[in-house]
Enzyme design. Structure first.
Site, PDB file in Angstrom:
ATOM      1  N   GLU A 283      19.455 -56.506 -21.698  1.00  0.00           N
ATOM      2  CA  GLU A 283      19.848 -55.245 -22.351  1.00  0.00           C
ATOM      3  C   GLU A 283      21.293 -55.337 -22.834  1.00  0.00           C
ATOM      4  O   GLU A 283      21.634 -54.831 -23.902  1.00  0.00           O
ATOM      5  CB  GLU A 283      19.647 -54.052 -21.417  1.00  0.00           C
ATOM      6  CG  GLU A 283      18.194 -53.741 -21.122  1.00  0.00           C
ATOM      7  CD  GLU A 283      17.354 -53.413 -22.360  1.00  0.00           C
ATOM      8  OE1 GLU A 283      17.838 -52.736 -23.272  1.00  0.00           O
ATOM      9  OE2 GLU A 283      16.195 -53.859 -22.408  1.00  0.00           O
ATOM     10  N   TRP A 286      21.038 -56.778 -26.030  1.00  0.00           N
ATOM     11  CA  TRP A 286      20.719 -55.888 -27.162  1.00  0.00           C
ATOM     12  C   TRP A 286      21.992 -55.298 -27.751  1.00  0.00           C
ATOM     13  O   TRP A 286      22.099 -55.078 -28.957  1.00  0.00           O
ATOM     14  CB  TRP A 286      19.762 -54.765 -26.719  1.00  0.00           C
ATOM     15  CG  TRP A 286      18.326 -55.214 -26.785  1.00  0.00           C
ATOM     16  CD1 TRP A 286      17.611 -55.773 -25.782  1.00  0.00           C
ATOM     17  CD2 TRP A 286      17.464 -55.170 -27.942  1.00  0.00           C
ATOM     18  NE1 TRP A 286      16.342 -56.075 -26.226  1.00  0.00           N
ATOM     19  CE2 TRP A 286      16.225 -55.708 -27.542  1.00  0.00           C
ATOM     20  CE3 TRP A 286      17.602 -54.722 -29.249  1.00  0.00           C
ATOM     21  CZ2 TRP A 286      15.138 -55.819 -28.418  1.00  0.00           C
ATOM     22  CZ3 TRP A 286      16.525 -54.826 -30.126  1.00  0.00           C
ATOM     23  CH2 TRP A 286      15.313 -55.369 -29.703  1.00  0.00           C
ATOM     24  N   TRP A 314      11.707 -38.312 -47.333  1.00  0.00           N
ATOM     25  CA  TRP A 314      12.109 -37.503 -46.169  1.00  0.00           C
ATOM     26  C   TRP A 314      12.028 -36.023 -46.517  1.00  0.00           C
ATOM     27  O   TRP A 314      12.222 -35.623 -47.667  1.00  0.00           O
ATOM     28  CB  TRP A 314      13.548 -37.830 -45.750  1.00  0.00           C
ATOM     29  CG  TRP A 314      13.791 -39.267 -45.428  1.00  0.00           C
ATOM     30  CD1 TRP A 314      14.584 -40.134 -46.111  1.00  0.00           C
ATOM     31  CD2 TRP A 314      13.248 -40.007 -44.334  1.00  0.00           C
ATOM     32  NE1 TRP A 314      14.578 -41.367 -45.520  1.00  0.00           N
ATOM     33  CE2 TRP A 314      13.766 -41.326 -44.416  1.00  0.00           C
ATOM     34  CE3 TRP A 314      12.387 -39.703 -43.276  1.00  0.00           C
ATOM     35  CZ2 TRP A 314      13.447 -42.321 -43.505  1.00  0.00           C
ATOM     36  CZ3 TRP A 314      12.074 -40.700 -42.358  1.00  0.00           C
ATOM     37  CH2 TRP A 314      12.593 -41.982 -42.488  1.00  0.00           C
ATOM     38  N   ASN A 349      17.466 -43.907 -22.249  1.00  0.00           N
ATOM     39  CA  ASN A 349      16.977 -44.701 -23.397  1.00  0.00           C
ATOM     40  C   ASN A 349      15.523 -44.384 -23.764  1.00  0.00           C
ATOM     41  O   ASN A 349      15.197 -44.250 -24.940  1.00  0.00           O
ATOM     42  CB  ASN A 349      17.119 -46.194 -23.099  1.00  0.00           C
ATOM     43  CG  ASN A 349      16.647 -47.036 -24.259  1.00  0.00           C
ATOM     44  OD1 ASN A 349      17.182 -46.933 -25.359  1.00  0.00           O
ATOM     45  ND2 ASN A 349      15.621 -47.848 -24.039  1.00  0.00           N
ATOM     46  N   TRP A 367      16.477 -40.729 -40.704  1.00  0.00           N
ATOM     47  CA  TRP A 367      17.061 -41.208 -39.442  1.00  0.00           C
ATOM     48  C   TRP A 367      18.570 -40.948 -39.377  1.00  0.00           C
ATOM     49  O   TRP A 367      19.141 -40.802 -38.288  1.00  0.00           O
ATOM     50  CB  TRP A 367      16.770 -42.705 -39.248  1.00  0.00           C
ATOM     51  CG  TRP A 367      17.349 -43.577 -40.333  1.00  0.00           C
ATOM     52  CD1 TRP A 367      16.775 -43.867 -41.524  1.00  0.00           C
ATOM     53  CD2 TRP A 367      18.633 -44.221 -40.331  1.00  0.00           C
ATOM     54  NE1 TRP A 367      17.616 -44.658 -42.275  1.00  0.00           N
ATOM     55  CE2 TRP A 367      18.756 -44.904 -41.565  1.00  0.00           C
ATOM     56  CE3 TRP A 367      19.672 -44.314 -39.415  1.00  0.00           C
ATOM     57  CZ2 TRP A 367      19.886 -45.643 -41.905  1.00  0.00           C
ATOM     58  CZ3 TRP A 367      20.799 -45.047 -39.739  1.00  0.00           C
ATOM     59  CH2 TRP A 367      20.905 -45.701 -40.975  1.00  0.00           C
ATOM     60  N   TRP A 390      18.712 -46.165 -34.142  1.00  0.00           N
ATOM     61  CA  TRP A 390      18.081 -45.281 -35.123  1.00  0.00           C
ATOM     62  C   TRP A 390      17.241 -46.056 -36.131  1.00  0.00           C
ATOM     63  O   TRP A 390      16.183 -45.590 -36.558  1.00  0.00           O
ATOM     64  CB  TRP A 390      19.113 -44.374 -35.800  1.00  0.00           C
ATOM     65  CG  TRP A 390      19.362 -43.206 -34.917  1.00  0.00           C
ATOM     66  CD1 TRP A 390      20.410 -43.025 -34.059  1.00  0.00           C
ATOM     67  CD2 TRP A 390      18.484 -42.085 -34.709  1.00  0.00           C
ATOM     68  NE1 TRP A 390      20.250 -41.866 -33.349  1.00  0.00           N
ATOM     69  CE2 TRP A 390      19.080 -41.262 -33.725  1.00  0.00           C
ATOM     70  CE3 TRP A 390      17.265 -41.690 -35.248  1.00  0.00           C
ATOM     71  CZ2 TRP A 390      18.490 -40.079 -33.286  1.00  0.00           C
ATOM     72  CZ3 TRP A 390      16.679 -40.511 -34.817  1.00  0.00           C
ATOM     73  CH2 TRP A 390      17.286 -39.720 -33.852  1.00  0.00           C
TER      74      TRP A 390
HETATM   75  C1  FAD Z   1      18.108 -43.670 -31.275  1.00  0.00           C
HETATM   76  C2  FAD Z   1      18.988 -44.454 -30.317  1.00  0.00           C
HETATM   77  C3  FAD Z   1      20.379 -44.338 -30.384  1.00  0.00           C
HETATM   78  C4  FAD Z   1      21.207 -45.055 -29.507  1.00  0.00           C
HETATM   79  N1  FAD Z   1      22.574 -44.920 -29.598  1.00  0.00           N
HETATM   80  C5  FAD Z   1      23.372 -45.614 -28.746  1.00  0.00           C
HETATM   81  C6  FAD Z   1      24.788 -45.484 -28.807  1.00  0.00           C
HETATM   82  O1  FAD Z   1      25.354 -44.793 -29.661  1.00  0.00           O
HETATM   83  N2  FAD Z   1      25.528 -46.152 -27.876  1.00  0.00           N
HETATM   84  C7  FAD Z   1      24.961 -46.959 -26.930  1.00  0.00           C
HETATM   85  O2  FAD Z   1      25.675 -47.555 -26.114  1.00  0.00           O
HETATM   86  N3  FAD Z   1      23.618 -47.138 -26.894  1.00  0.00           N
HETATM   87  C8  FAD Z   1      22.814 -46.486 -27.748  1.00  0.00           C
HETATM   88  N4  FAD Z   1      21.451 -46.645 -27.676  1.00  0.00           N
HETATM   89  C9  FAD Z   1      20.899 -47.683 -26.779  1.00  0.00           C
HETATM   90  C10 FAD Z   1      20.498 -47.224 -25.359  1.00  0.00           C
HETATM   91  O3  FAD Z   1      19.741 -46.056 -25.406  1.00  0.00           O
HETATM   92  C11 FAD Z   1      21.712 -46.993 -24.452  1.00  0.00           C
HETATM   93  O4  FAD Z   1      22.589 -48.086 -24.513  1.00  0.00           O
HETATM   94  C12 FAD Z   1      21.264 -46.809 -22.991  1.00  0.00           C
HETATM   95  O5  FAD Z   1      20.391 -45.731 -22.882  1.00  0.00           O
HETATM   96  C13 FAD Z   1      22.479 -46.580 -22.134  1.00  0.00           C
HETATM   97  O6  FAD Z   1      22.111 -46.284 -20.827  1.00  0.00           O
HETATM   98  P1  FAD Z   1      22.473 -47.276 -19.650  1.00  0.00           P
HETATM   99  O7  FAD Z   1      23.912 -47.607 -19.694  1.00  0.00           O
HETATM  100  O8  FAD Z   1      21.944 -46.677 -18.397  1.00  0.00           O
HETATM  101  O9  FAD Z   1      21.628 -48.558 -20.035  1.00  0.00           O
HETATM  102  P2  FAD Z   1      21.094 -49.780 -19.168  1.00  0.00           P
HETATM  103  O10 FAD Z   1      19.626 -49.769 -19.264  1.00  0.00           O
HETATM  104  O11 FAD Z   1      21.700 -49.792 -17.834  1.00  0.00           O
HETATM  105  O12 FAD Z   1      21.600 -51.037 -20.008  1.00  0.00           O
HETATM  106  C14 FAD Z   1      22.875 -51.629 -19.776  1.00  0.00           C
HETATM  107  C15 FAD Z   1      23.667 -51.666 -21.062  1.00  0.00           C
HETATM  108  O13 FAD Z   1      22.997 -52.465 -22.028  1.00  0.00           O
HETATM  109  C16 FAD Z   1      23.218 -51.928 -23.331  1.00  0.00           C
HETATM  110  N5  FAD Z   1      21.939 -51.497 -23.904  1.00  0.00           N
HETATM  111  C17 FAD Z   1      20.824 -51.116 -23.261  1.00  0.00           C
HETATM  112  N6  FAD Z   1      19.830 -50.839 -24.138  1.00  0.00           N
HETATM  113  C18 FAD Z   1      20.352 -51.036 -25.363  1.00  0.00           C
HETATM  114  C19 FAD Z   1      19.837 -50.908 -26.674  1.00  0.00           C
HETATM  115  N7  FAD Z   1      18.559 -50.539 -26.907  1.00  0.00           N
HETATM  116  N8  FAD Z   1      20.658 -51.167 -27.716  1.00  0.00           N
HETATM  117  C20 FAD Z   1      21.933 -51.563 -27.525  1.00  0.00           C
HETATM  118  N9  FAD Z   1      22.479 -51.696 -26.290  1.00  0.00           N
HETATM  119  C21 FAD Z   1      21.699 -51.444 -25.228  1.00  0.00           C
HETATM  120  C22 FAD Z   1      24.114 -50.710 -23.165  1.00  0.00           C
HETATM  121  O14 FAD Z   1      25.440 -51.109 -23.368  1.00  0.00           O
HETATM  122  C23 FAD Z   1      23.848 -50.318 -21.715  1.00  0.00           C
HETATM  123  O15 FAD Z   1      24.906 -49.595 -21.138  1.00  0.00           O
HETATM  124  C24 FAD Z   1      20.615 -45.927 -28.555  1.00  0.00           C
HETATM  125  C25 FAD Z   1      19.215 -46.039 -28.494  1.00  0.00           C
HETATM  126  C26 FAD Z   1      18.408 -45.305 -29.350  1.00  0.00           C
HETATM  127  C27 FAD Z   1      16.916 -45.446 -29.255  1.00  0.00           C
END
Ligand code: FAD
Length: 484
Positions: A283, A286, A314, A349, A367, A390
């Protein structure tokens, strides 16, 4: 070294921490006095100056950073931008001959920083920038043909699988002060906090600073990392790290997050990782992928990577957009997510995907409307990850969910919030609904609704759209761009 040794300016940006901070580390190792500076210059962030929730977070992160610097005998100088003018003024006022910072990778910031570097060098200053925000920076990562990746798995396999980041650098033991401190704006002078306080729940939800971030990583490593593979899907639980706001402000580096979680699980670097821990690292991957894409496709923060989506028909429906923003769509899982976002500045997420899909596919809204709302309300707002998220939801980005795969908000709720606890927490009108109907209250018999004290259409809205019909409409809209 003499009292009047010129200081090194360390320009803090998205790296609001002392530990594992290469710019600060190098500056303090040089033996010269260090002048830590933060410059508030939202006008230099292109189309995406920090939104309200992120500004709120930045205020508190800066307060903690200043406190931590003071504990090391140093100080944090706050100034308002523009950056180049401010750095030049500071160099003049203090005699500084060097400026160090950690790189950022947003397109407008890359352009600004390149110019700052060029001009300061032309002034005769030593300018150094470092990698403090990513595990590997975009130019380091490419496929076998020397091209950027557009799919996550080959990028992860090609550049990260089996790789471990080096141990993070510790905080400097002490930081040498310049003979005289230049003037600083008061933190309140940056006006990052809301004029009308709406941040009560946010204050109760979050602790700030790098120690809080490391504690959270440690707690996640001990309590949730091993079960992360499954647990990360259930928004009522502590199944994900919640480190994203700290990563976005740089109160923790991805390398620190990686190592803190590994250490908390008791595993040694190089040991066979349990699936959950490995998936957590993925993650973080990602996040790297998001920066990789934004760097190579810098227009994508405002335009779809897949150009055919420029023609998508849209809908412009302000009322529907507002209902979504306020968590009043009549779909409890969507509404719970939108209200979690509004009250805490964060959304799980799984629910970001459900709520995002609902906006783009059930309400057929661009979006970008979602990206802008998230940008303003997320404490972890990050241009790369928000763009990737997005465009993934909208089906118009790299490695995205195909547009025809439409999340069913009821099915997703029943699967990932089976007892309804997440909905009950964030949608108190439905607190007394039994689990059987909590994700589809409109199907509940009148007696069940009466016992739960819910008058549909009054206490809680009827569904804004009918999911099956909306889905068919979305697919028909998709067909129009496919034909063209
Ligand atoms: C529509 C949408 C918008 C989003 N906008 C953002 C945003 O503005 N900022 C943001 O940090 N994340 C964003 N995310 C990705 C993700 O939802 C969050 O990073 C995650 O929910 C953060 O929670 P966590 O720290 O508990 O994640 P964990 O599951 O603990 O993951 C650890 C870290 O990995 C990274 N990570 C995890 N999933 C993703 C992902 N899909 N994409 C990129 N990095 C990821 C983050 O830095 C996160 O803190 C978005 C996802 C979606 C679907």
């Amino acid at each position: 070294m003499a009292e009047n040794t010129p200081p090194v300016i360390v320009w803090f940006r998205h790296d609001l921490r002392l530990g594992d901070n290469p710019a600060l580390h190098r500056a303090s190792q040089s033996g010269r006095p260090v002048l830590p500076v933060f410059i508030w210059s939202p006008e230099e962030e292109g189309e995406w100056p920090q939104g309200a929730a992120k500004r709120w977070w930045t205020h508190h992160a800066l307060a903690k950073l200043a406190e931590n610097l003071e504990n090391k005998g140093s100080n944090l100088i706050l100034r308002k931008g523009p950056a180049l003018k401010t750095l030049r003024a500071l160099a003049k006022e203090t005699g500084a001959q060097a400026v160090y910072w950690n790189r950022r990778w947003e397109p407008a910031v890359i352009a600004r920083d390149s110019e700052v570097k060029k001009q300061l060098k032309a002034d005769g200053l030593e300018v150094e920038s470092f990698n403090g925000c990513l595990l590997k920076e975009p130019p380091e990562v490419q496929n076998k043909q020397g091209k950027p990746f557009q799919v996550f798995t080959p990028m992860w396999k090609g550049a990260y699988d089996g790789w471990h980041p080096e141990a993070p650098w510790p905080s400097p033991r002490s930081i040498r002060s310049p003979g005289q401190w230049p003037k600083s704006e008061p933190l309140a002078g940056l006006k990052l906090l809301p004029a009308i306080p709406w941040d009560g729940t946010m204050r109760a939800t979050w602790k700030h600073g790098e120690a809080a971030a490391l504690d959270l990583a440690d707690r996640f490593g001990r309590e949730a990392a091993a079960g992360y593979l499954e647990g990360r899907n259930f928004p009522a639980d502590f199944g994900t790290s919640r480190l994203s706001p700290y990563l976005a402000s740089g109160e923790i580096s991805p390398r620190q997050a990686w190592h803190a979680v590994l250490e908390a699980t008791g595993l040694k670097p190089g040991a066979k990782l349990p699936g959950g821990v490995e998936h957590f690292f993925k993650e973080l991957g990602w996040r790297e992928f998001a920066y990789h894409l934004l760097f190579h496709f810098p227009h994508t923060h405002s335009r779809p990577l897949r150009e055919d989506y420029d023609r998508f028909p849209w809908k412009n429906d302000d009322k529907a957009l507002k209902a979504w923003q306020r968590g009043r769509t009549g779909y409890p899982m969507v509404d719970a997510g939108m209200r979690e976002l509004w009250s805490t500045g964060w959304m799980h997420n799984r629910v970001r995907m459900i709520a995002g899909s609902f906006l783009v596919k059930d309400l057929i809204q661009n979006w970008l409307n979602g990206a802008r709302w998230f940008w303003d309300t997320l404490a972890d707002a990050d241009l790369a990850s928000n763009t990737l998220g997005w465009q993934w939801v909208g089906g118009c980005g790299a490695d995205a969910a195909p547009y025809f795969r439409v999340f069913n908000p009821v099915g997703q709720g029943e699967k990932f919030d089976p007892a309804g606890d997440y909905v009950r927490k964030h949608v108190p009108e439905l607190a007394k609904m039994p689990a059987e109907y909590i994700h589809r209250p409109w199907e509940a018999p009148p007696l069940v609704l009466a016992e739960a004290g819910v008058r549909l259409g009054k206490d809680y809205p009827m569904p804004l759209v009918q999911h099956d019909k909306a889905r068919a409409e979305a697919l028909a809209a998709l067909a129009t761009i496919r034909k063209a």
